[in-house]
Scaffold this motif. Structure first.
Motif, mmCIF file in Angstrom:
data_model
loop_
_atom_site.group_PDB
_atom_site.id
_atom_site.type_symbol
_atom_site.label_atom_id
_atom_site.label_comp_id
_atom_site.label_asym_id
_atom_site.label_seq_id
_atom_site.Cartn_x
_atom_site.Cartn_y
_atom_site.Cartn_z
ATOM 1 N N ALA A 98 -2.510 4.794 5.898
ATOM 2 C CA ALA A 98 -3.016 5.640 6.994
ATOM 3 C C ALA A 98 -3.012 4.940 8.349
ATOM 4 O O ALA A 98 -3.501 5.505 9.327
ATOM 5 C CB ALA A 98 -4.417 6.166 6.685
ATOM 6 N N GLN A 99 -2.455 3.727 8.436
ATOM 7 C CA GLN A 99 -2.346 3.024 9.705
ATOM 8 C C GLN A 99 -0.939 3.235 10.263
ATOM 9 O O GLN A 99 0.051 3.015 9.569
ATOM 10 C CB GLN A 99 -2.607 1.529 9.527
ATOM 11 N N GLY A 117 0.821 -1.209 0.000
ATOM 12 C CA GLY A 117 0.000 0.000 0.000
ATOM 13 C C GLY A 117 0.850 1.251 0.000
ATOM 14 O O GLY A 117 2.014 1.244 -0.415
ATOM 15 N N ILE A 118 0.277 2.336 0.504
ATOM 16 C CA ILE A 118 0.937 3.642 0.502
ATOM 17 C C ILE A 118 1.699 3.821 1.811
ATOM 18 O O ILE A 118 1.104 3.885 2.893
ATOM 19 C CB ILE A 118 -0.097 4.769 0.325
ATOM 20 N N LEU A 119 3.032 3.889 1.710
ATOM 21 C CA LEU A 119 3.898 4.082 2.873
ATOM 22 C C LEU A 119 4.249 5.560 2.960
ATOM 23 O O LEU A 119 4.781 6.145 2.011
ATOM 24 C CB LEU A 119 5.154 3.233 2.733
ATOM 25 N N THR A 120 3.972 6.174 4.113
ATOM 26 C CA THR A 120 4.117 7.622 4.240
ATOM 27 C C THR A 120 4.851 7.982 5.528
ATOM 28 O O THR A 120 4.584 7.408 6.589
ATOM 29 C CB THR A 120 2.743 8.316 4.261
ATOM 30 N N PHE A 121 5.768 8.939 5.415
ATOM 31 C CA PHE A 121 6.417 9.540 6.583
ATOM 32 C C PHE A 121 5.768 10.890 6.831
ATOM 33 O O PHE A 121 5.664 11.713 5.917
ATOM 34 C CB PHE A 121 7.920 9.704 6.342
ATOM 35 N N GLN A 122 5.334 11.133 8.056
ATOM 36 C CA GLN A 122 4.618 12.360 8.384
ATOM 37 C C GLN A 122 5.219 13.020 9.618
ATOM 38 O O GLN A 122 5.757 12.335 10.499
ATOM 39 C CB GLN A 122 3.134 12.066 8.650
ATOM 40 N N VAL A 123 5.109 14.345 9.674
ATOM 41 C CA VAL A 123 5.561 15.109 10.836
ATOM 42 C C VAL A 123 4.413 16.004 11.290
ATOM 43 O O VAL A 123 3.901 16.811 10.507
ATOM 44 C CB VAL A 123 6.793 15.971 10.516
ATOM 45 N N ALA A 124 4.004 15.850 12.536
ATOM 46 C CA ALA A 124 2.934 16.685 13.106
ATOM 47 C C ALA A 124 3.563 17.746 14.006
ATOM 48 O O ALA A 124 4.324 17.414 14.920
ATOM 49 C CB ALA A 124 1.961 15.829 13.905
ATOM 50 N N THR A 125 3.258 19.011 13.734
ATOM 51 C CA THR A 125 3.749 20.114 14.558
ATOM 52 C C THR A 125 2.630 21.017 15.052
ATOM 53 O O THR A 125 2.732 21.597 16.127
ATOM 54 C CB THR A 125 4.775 20.960 13.780
#
Length: 411
Positions: A287-288, A219-227
């Motif tokens: 999204a997991q 699936g879609i592998l995503t790196f995210q940063v929440a600030t």
């Protein structure tokens, strides 16, 4: 929530320390304050935490005050002031652990706890030496000659450790280094891909590349940063859920396993995020959340505080993949001069990603030069206490492994 008892709320106690040498300056005043008294000066405290000579996010009031309320006995806060009552500035803050049953038998120590892997006091960059001298003067007055003060988990190449060594040499005071070790760290200003290629072994890089491809095939592998504060709240909940489902949850040490721990984690996230000092890095698949890390900031320093991963995907090394992407992100931020890995054990996953090391140790310093024989006795007691504690930990670890092996054998 741990409310301080009346005995913990002492009246302000002052000691005047005259700066030595250089231009004449206003003497520094030290006040010993309880938790509610310290909260009155939160604005000055925040300013000092942001501009101090050696950053320590775990003594930022938005971290330290929730910890004092929820996790431990409230410490005694030494506030060091420059100037008179009408116009004064906060130039030092040093929390002392609340005395236990062995008061006077063992050295005094700066306050830390299980969630704060750093014991650096906050010292104003322009007053660092004088503020530290004032703290020692207060300790000498209240604890007496022969007393000692432990600075736990202190970076050995940092400003405070250097001032401690210079002060001890100049005044003839004893100083000892205990439990010295190395901690992984990451210096800013390096090109991300070049750094990762040089620091990660080629075999490990191949394994990570293969794991990434296997995940991307699903699936879609995503790196995210929440600030942003609202994003931080949601991402922190993902971290708390993953942590509770993992080995810390099974051991009962995850934040969600106690009301106090959960309240502390959420309050720290909310308050630090409001000041731009809290980031959540995540690796998600469709999204997991596969792995989530909590990164704190203070001044020009970042702190890789926590990481949790979904053990269902352990075969794909999601924590290592997250650390790799997180390293790229940290090295791309020009405002970060150094990132502390916050590791406290002999082994950590991040050590295979970050090749740099910083010296870390507990420093035991005599508060005065008189009666070195009393300090020597105190130091011997402290060494013995640490030896016994280390042996007890080894026994507990052996018993835990024995029980786990027995349960596996019985099946």
């Amino acid at each position: 929530m741990r409310e301080p008892s009346p005995s913990q709320e002492s009246a302000p106690t002052s000691v005047i320390s005259e700066p030595q040498g250089g231009e004449p300056r206003t003497p520094l005043t030290v006040e010993c304050l309880g938790l509610s008294q310290a909260e009155v000066y939160i604005d000055a405290w925040r300013k000092l935490a942001e501009t101090c000579a050696e950053p320590n996010v775990f003594l930022d009031p938005d971290f330290a005050l929730p910890a004092a309320r929820y996790l431990t006995k409230a410490p005694r806060f030494l506030f060091v002031w420059d100037g008179n009552d009408e116009k004064r500035g906060l130039v030092g803050l040093c929390p002392l652990a609340h005395p236990g049953p062995g008061e006077g038998f063992f050295p005094e120590r700066l306050w830390t706890h299980n969630q704060a892997p750093l014991g650096t006091p906050l010292l104003d960059a322009g007053h660092a030496k004088d503020a530290l001298d004032a703290i020692f003067a207060w300790c000498l007055k209240h604890f007496g000659t022969g007393a000692g003060l432990i600075f736990p988990m202190l970076p050995q190449e940092g400003v405070v450790a250097g001032l401690l060594r210079k002060g001890a040499a100049a005044e003839g005071r004893e100083i000892l280094t205990l439990d010295a070790g190395k901690r992984a760290c990451l210096s800013g200003g390096q090109e991300p891909q070049q750094y990762l290629d040089a620091s990660i072994h080629s075999n490990r890089r191949r394994k990570l590349k293969r794991a990434r491809k296997l995940l991307e095939a699903r699936g879609i592998l995503t790196f995210q940063v929440a600030t942003a504060p609202e994003d931080v709240r949601a991402a922190t909940e993902s971290f708390l859920d993953l942590e509770a489902k993992g080995w810390k949850g099974r051991r009962g040490t995850a934040f969600l396993k106690s009301t106090e721990g959960a309240a502390f984690a959420r309050e720290v996230a909310t308050k630090l995020a409001a000041g731009g000092k809290y980031m959540v890095v995540s690796l998600t698949l469709n999204a997991q959340a596969l792995a989530v890390g909590l990164v704190l900031k203070s001044g020009n320093r970042a702190f890789w505080w926590k990481i949790a991963y979904d053990e269902v995907f352990a075969h794909y090394s999601p924590g290592v993949l997250l650390a790799s992407e997180g390293t790229r992100f940290l090295l791309s931020d020009a405002t970060i001069a150094l990132t502390d890995s916050c590791t406290q054990g002999a082994y950590s996953m991040i050590e295979h990603i970050w090749s740099e090391r910083m010296g870390i140790a507990d420093v035991l310093a005599a508060v005065g030069a008189a009666h070195p024989e009393k300090f020597d006795v105190l130091a011997r007691r402290e060494r013995l206490r640490r030896t016994l504690r280390s042996r007890l930990k080894a026994v507990v670890l052996w018993l835990r492994q024995w029980k786990r092996g027995r349960a596996h054998a019985q099946g």
